[in-house]
Write a protein that holds these residues in place. Structure first.
Motif, PDB file in Angstrom:
ATOM      1  N   TYR A 123      44.030  -3.609 -19.754  1.00 18.48           N
ATOM      2  CA  TYR A 123      42.629  -3.602 -20.165  1.00 18.48           C
ATOM      3  C   TYR A 123      41.738  -2.757 -19.255  1.00 18.48           C
ATOM      4  O   TYR A 123      40.517  -2.781 -19.417  1.00 18.48           O
ATOM      5  N   TRP A 124      42.334  -1.990 -18.365  1.00 22.10           N
ATOM      6  CA  TRP A 124      41.543  -1.095 -17.535  1.00 22.10           C
ATOM      7  C   TRP A 124      40.731  -0.101 -18.365  1.00 22.10           C
ATOM      8  O   TRP A 124      39.525   0.083 -18.100  1.00 22.10           O
ATOM      9  N   PRO A 125      41.297   0.553 -19.386  1.00 18.69           N
ATOM     10  CA  PRO A 125      40.465   1.474 -20.166  1.00 18.69           C
ATOM     11  C   PRO A 125      39.261   0.781 -20.803  1.00 18.69           C
ATOM     12  O   PRO A 125      38.166   1.360 -20.871  1.00 18.69           O
ATOM     13  N   THR A 126      39.447  -0.456 -21.259  1.00 19.80           N
ATOM     14  CA  THR A 126      38.342  -1.207 -21.860  1.00 19.80           C
ATOM     15  C   THR A 126      37.273  -1.513 -20.821  1.00 19.80           C
ATOM     16  O   THR A 126      36.072  -1.326 -21.061  1.00 19.80           O
ATOM     17  N   VAL A 127      37.716  -1.992 -19.666  1.00 14.79           N
ATOM     18  CA  VAL A 127      36.775  -2.305 -18.582  1.00 14.79           C
ATOM     19  C   VAL A 127      36.050  -1.050 -18.119  1.00 14.79           C
ATOM     20  O   VAL A 127      34.823  -1.054 -17.939  1.00 14.79           O
ATOM     21  N   ARG A 129      35.399   1.790 -19.702  1.00 11.65           N
ATOM     22  CA  ARG A 129      34.396   2.255 -20.673  1.00 11.65           C
ATOM     23  C   ARG A 129      33.176   1.339 -20.675  1.00 11.65           C
ATOM     24  O   ARG A 129      32.035   1.808 -20.769  1.00 11.65           O
ATOM     25  N   ALA A 130      33.423   0.026 -20.584  1.00  3.43           N
ATOM     26  CA  ALA A 130      32.312  -0.928 -20.619  1.00  3.43           C
ATOM     27  C   ALA A 130      31.393  -0.754 -19.413  1.00  3.43           C
ATOM     28  O   ALA A 130      30.159  -0.721 -19.550  1.00  3.43           O
ATOM     29  N   ILE A 131      31.964  -0.667 -18.228  1.00  5.79           N
ATOM     30  CA  ILE A 131      31.140  -0.551 -17.020  1.00  5.79           C
ATOM     31  C   ILE A 131      30.456   0.806 -16.964  1.00  5.79           C
ATOM     32  O   ILE A 131      29.293   0.905 -16.533  1.00  5.79           O
ATOM     33  N   ASP A 132      31.115   1.847 -17.406  1.00  7.40           N
ATOM     34  CA  ASP A 132      30.448   3.155 -17.479  1.00  7.40           C
ATOM     35  C   ASP A 132      29.234   3.076 -18.405  1.00  7.40           C
ATOM     36  O   ASP A 132      28.162   3.634 -18.095  1.00  7.40           O
ATOM     37  N   PHE A 133      29.383   2.407 -19.536  1.00  7.96           N
ATOM     38  CA  PHE A 133      28.258   2.225 -20.455  1.00  7.96           C
ATOM     39  C   PHE A 133      27.112   1.491 -19.761  1.00  7.96           C
ATOM     40  O   PHE A 133      25.944   1.898 -19.874  1.00  7.96           O
TER      41      PHE A 133
END
Length: 352
Positions: A123-127, A129-133
């Protein structure tokens, strides 16, 4: 695999009662992994993750992962999720920055409970993208815009509660990055600016002073520890804490709520006030429904009445997480205690 750790709080909640609370949360989870407030009710990305964290703490690891898989599958390209949906239909297309950030807290919590690094990798890619947003919505003063509208324009105001919660999520994301060998200096700078704003510039946030969350969230989110945190909690204790019943949602109504009470419990645990935390946790058991294992959202003390007449997955999960915090049962019990950006202070108030 599903199993039940011995999560219990002597004299308050038995292992069987907490197992029943886990069954309540599971009964509301949909086949696609999503966890709405209740079956047929709305879903928001923060409360969905909160419910998954309760499942992790109770040993329902596969079901918690199904919830995170749903989050990964439904994430928008910009890293966000809609603020509200019901049965897969979006009913509020704006995106709350704090809600979107919370996936990092959930994934880090699952890692702490299970010891699995695979979940971090998955889930690193999900995390990321979320934190970058979320970080992209940081305002010049360091605070986070509360939300972006459906046209992706950021709001021109910030909320103290949401920014404090997002600070904790960014801190968890930085921990994940560290385990995976990822360098995120931009996140570190954003977290430092956000923490400084929460502590030093309270006027940067919209006035929500009547809400108890605005009182304790700088502690829960890790912006404050030590003497500063204890002073903050003491300042408004009598205003919000109703002995024997829990914590008011707002200071001008005789309405206590289970979730806010549990968040205060975890805030107290984070600063070593375990006895007070346990007392508050004990007080809210008047909101428990032994038939379902769930918890009513709130109780109007003056009327001796449950209100509203709803039992939410995230309220049940908040109770589970609070019990874990004060008992130290699972590896995730310190999720709010141990991951803070605040400078620790000694008894004399000096930073250490």
């Amino acid at each position: 695999m599903t199993f039940a750790p011995a999560l219990a709080l002597e004299g308050v909640l038995s292992a069987q009662q907490l197992a029943d609370t886990g069954k309540f949360i599971l009964s509301q989870q949909l086949a696609d992994g999503s966890i709405p407030w209740w079956r047929g009710g709305k879903l928001d990305p923060w409360d969905h993750v909160e419910a998954a964290m309760g499942l992790s703490a109770l040993g329902h690891h596969d079901e918690a992962l199904a919830a995170y898989e749903w989050s990964a599958r439904t994430q928008a390209d910009d890293g966000s999720w809609p603020m509200e949906q019901t049965d897969g239909v979006v009913t509020e297309a704006a995106s709350d920055t704090n809600q979107c950030a919370y996936i990092a807290t959930g994934v880090w919590h699952h890692h702490l409970v299970t010891g699995s690094t695979d979940v971090l990798l998955r889930y690193w890619p999900t995390v990321e993208r979320a934190i970058d947003f979320v970080v992209r919505q940081q305002r010049p003063g360091g605070e986070l815009a509360w939300a972006v509208d459906p046209q992706r324009k950021a709001d021109d105001f910030a909320l103290r509660t949401g920014s404090a919660s997002a600070l904790h999520s960014i801190t968890c994301a930085i921990e994940i990055a560290g385990v995976l060998g990822e360098s995120k200096p931009g996140w570190q700078r954003a977290a430092k600016r956000l923490r400084d704003c929460l502590v030093e510039s309270p006027r940067s946030f919209a006035d929500r002073d009547r809400y108890s969350m605005d009182w304790y969230y700088p502690v829960l989110g890790g912006a404050l520890r030590g003497c500063e945190a204890r002073d903050l909690i003491e300042q408004r204790w009598d205003e919000f804490v109703w002995p024997g019943f829990g914590v008011r949602c707002v200071n001008d109504h005789p309405w206590v709520t289970a979730a806010e009470s549990c968040e205060l419990v975890m805030s107290l645990d984070a600063i070593g006030e375990t006895a007070s935390a346990t007392k508050v946790l004990s007080d809210i058991q008047c909101m428990r429904d032994e038939t379902t294992g769930g918890y009513w959202t709130g109780y109007v003390v003056a009327d001796e009445a449950i209100w509203p007449e709803e039992q939410t997955t995230w309220t049940a999960s908040a109770v589970v997480l609070a019990v874990d915090a004060v008992t130290g049962t699972t590896g995730g019990s310190g999720i709010f205690r141990d991951y803070a950006l605040a400078e620790e202070q000694d008894a004399d108030g000096a930073a250490s």
